[in-house]
Scaffold this motif. Structure first.
Motif, PDB file in Angstrom:
ATOM      1  N   PRO A  81      44.408  48.270  39.939  1.00  0.00           N
ATOM      2  CA  PRO A  81      43.128  48.493  40.603  1.00  0.00           C
ATOM      3  C   PRO A  81      42.278  49.473  39.792  1.00  0.00           C
ATOM      4  N   THR A  82      41.030  49.542  40.123  1.00  0.00           N
ATOM      5  CA  THR A  82      40.174  50.578  39.553  1.00  0.00           C
ATOM      6  C   THR A  82      40.125  51.740  40.535  1.00  0.00           C
ATOM      7  N   THR A 100      37.352  56.194  45.038  1.00  0.00           N
ATOM      8  CA  THR A 100      37.170  54.807  45.462  1.00  0.00           C
ATOM      9  C   THR A 100      38.175  53.912  44.741  1.00  0.00           C
ATOM     10  N   THR A 102      39.650  49.906  44.309  1.00  0.00           N
ATOM     11  CA  THR A 102      39.279  48.500  44.531  1.00  0.00           C
ATOM     12  C   THR A 102      40.038  47.590  43.577  1.00  0.00           C
ATOM     13  N   THR A 103      40.299  46.375  44.045  1.00  0.00           N
ATOM     14  CA  THR A 103      40.844  45.295  43.225  1.00  0.00           C
ATOM     15  C   THR A 103      40.472  43.991  43.896  1.00  0.00           C
ATOM     16  N   THR A 104      40.854  42.869  43.299  1.00  0.00           N
ATOM     17  CA  THR A 104      40.463  41.559  43.816  1.00  0.00           C
ATOM     18  C   THR A 104      41.670  40.628  43.875  1.00  0.00           C
ATOM     19  N   TYR A 126      46.345  50.404  49.815  1.00  0.00           N
ATOM     20  CA  TYR A 126      46.655  51.369  48.756  1.00  0.00           C
ATOM     21  C   TYR A 126      47.368  52.581  49.338  1.00  0.00           C
ATOM     22  N   ASP A 141      42.253  49.186  53.600  1.00  0.00           N
ATOM     23  CA  ASP A 141      40.939  48.649  53.252  1.00  0.00           C
ATOM     24  C   ASP A 141      40.892  48.257  51.777  1.00  0.00           C
ATOM     25  N   ASN A 142      39.984  47.368  51.468  1.00  0.00           N
ATOM     26  CA  ASN A 142      39.732  46.999  50.076  1.00  0.00           C
ATOM     27  C   ASN A 142      38.285  46.483  49.960  1.00  0.00           C
ATOM     28  N   PRO A 143      37.440  47.227  49.247  1.00  0.00           N
ATOM     29  CA  PRO A 143      37.721  48.520  48.595  1.00  0.00           C
ATOM     30  C   PRO A 143      37.904  49.622  49.617  1.00  0.00           C
ATOM     31  N   THR A 145      37.738  54.042  50.174  1.00  0.00           N
ATOM     32  CA  THR A 145      37.319  55.354  49.687  1.00  0.00           C
ATOM     33  C   THR A 145      38.160  56.403  50.393  1.00  0.00           C
ATOM     34  N   THR A 162      49.380  50.060  44.749  1.00  0.00           N
ATOM     35  CA  THR A 162      48.633  48.953  45.357  1.00  0.00           C
ATOM     36  C   THR A 162      49.607  47.934  45.920  1.00  0.00           C
TER      37      THR A 162
END
Length: 213
Positions: A81-82, A100, A102-104, A126, A141-143, A145, A162
């Protein structure tokens, strides 16, 4: 003086009986045609019987497993993830710092149990270890914070775990869910925490800047 003939003698005339054999010869058999038998009176006529045609074998369909576990996907690593933080990941003590994550959903191809497959990973959440010996923060959650407050100055390397669910698709095109969760742990940003200090001044920093302003 003419010689008399004995009864039954004379030149005679052909009364149609040639005195030969009355047996009619057997006709010469015709060459065999399609569908004809190749034997006549148990004697081969020279034709060849076509060899029996072997039936075309039906390709055997491969057998694919219906149950797949997360441990079967040890050779597949989902993407990292970033994780980003504002102000170049720098903040003051006792000030919340948001990170923050996030990944896809993404797919990887490879081989599983000797079969070519496509594995699709879907992120489900996460866990962020803040690096200051406090409890990690979990989120689905995704993304997402995540905010955290650091009590002391210093540098804190963070770690992100993740979680993914996965499906496996064999050549038959049927997606099969994977039992269990797939996790990947990667480094997050290194947080730099500063401490704010004050110093007495003779005037305000606006009118006369001085040390401590």
């Amino acid at each position: 003086m003419p010689t008399s003939s004995e009864p039954g003698e004379g030149t005679g005339s052909d009364d149609g009986d040639s005195g030969g054999d009355d047996t009619t010869p057997n006709p010469v058999p015709a060459p065999p045609g399609p569908g004809d038998l190749c034997w006549d009176n148990l004697t081969p006529l020279g034709c060849t019987t076509p060899a029996p045609t072997e039936p075309t074998p039906t390709p055997t369909q491969p057998s694919y497993p219906d149950t797949i576990y997360n441990t079967d996907l040890i050779s597949f690593t989902p993407q990292e993830p970033t994780a980003t933080a504002p102000n170049e990941a720098m903040a003051l003590t006792n000030t919340p710092l948001p990170i923050t994550l996030t990944t896809t959903t993404h797919s990887l191809t490879g081989t599983l149990l000797t079969h070519p497959v496509t594995v699709t990973f879907t992120p489900t959440g996460y866990s962020l270890d803040h690096g200051d010996n406090t409890a990690p923060t979990h989120t689905a959650d995704n993304p997402a914070t995540v905010s955290h407050t650091y009590a002391a100055r210093g540098q804190y390397p963070t770690t992100v775990t993740t979680s993914y669910t996965a499906t496996v698709t064999f050549p038959d095109g049927i997606p099969r869910p994977v039992r269990g969760t797939i996790t990947i742990t990667t480094p997050g940003p290194t947080i730099r925490i500063l401490a704010a200090h004050t110093a007495p001044v003779r005037t305000t920093c606006t009118t006369t800047p001085a040390p401590g302003c």
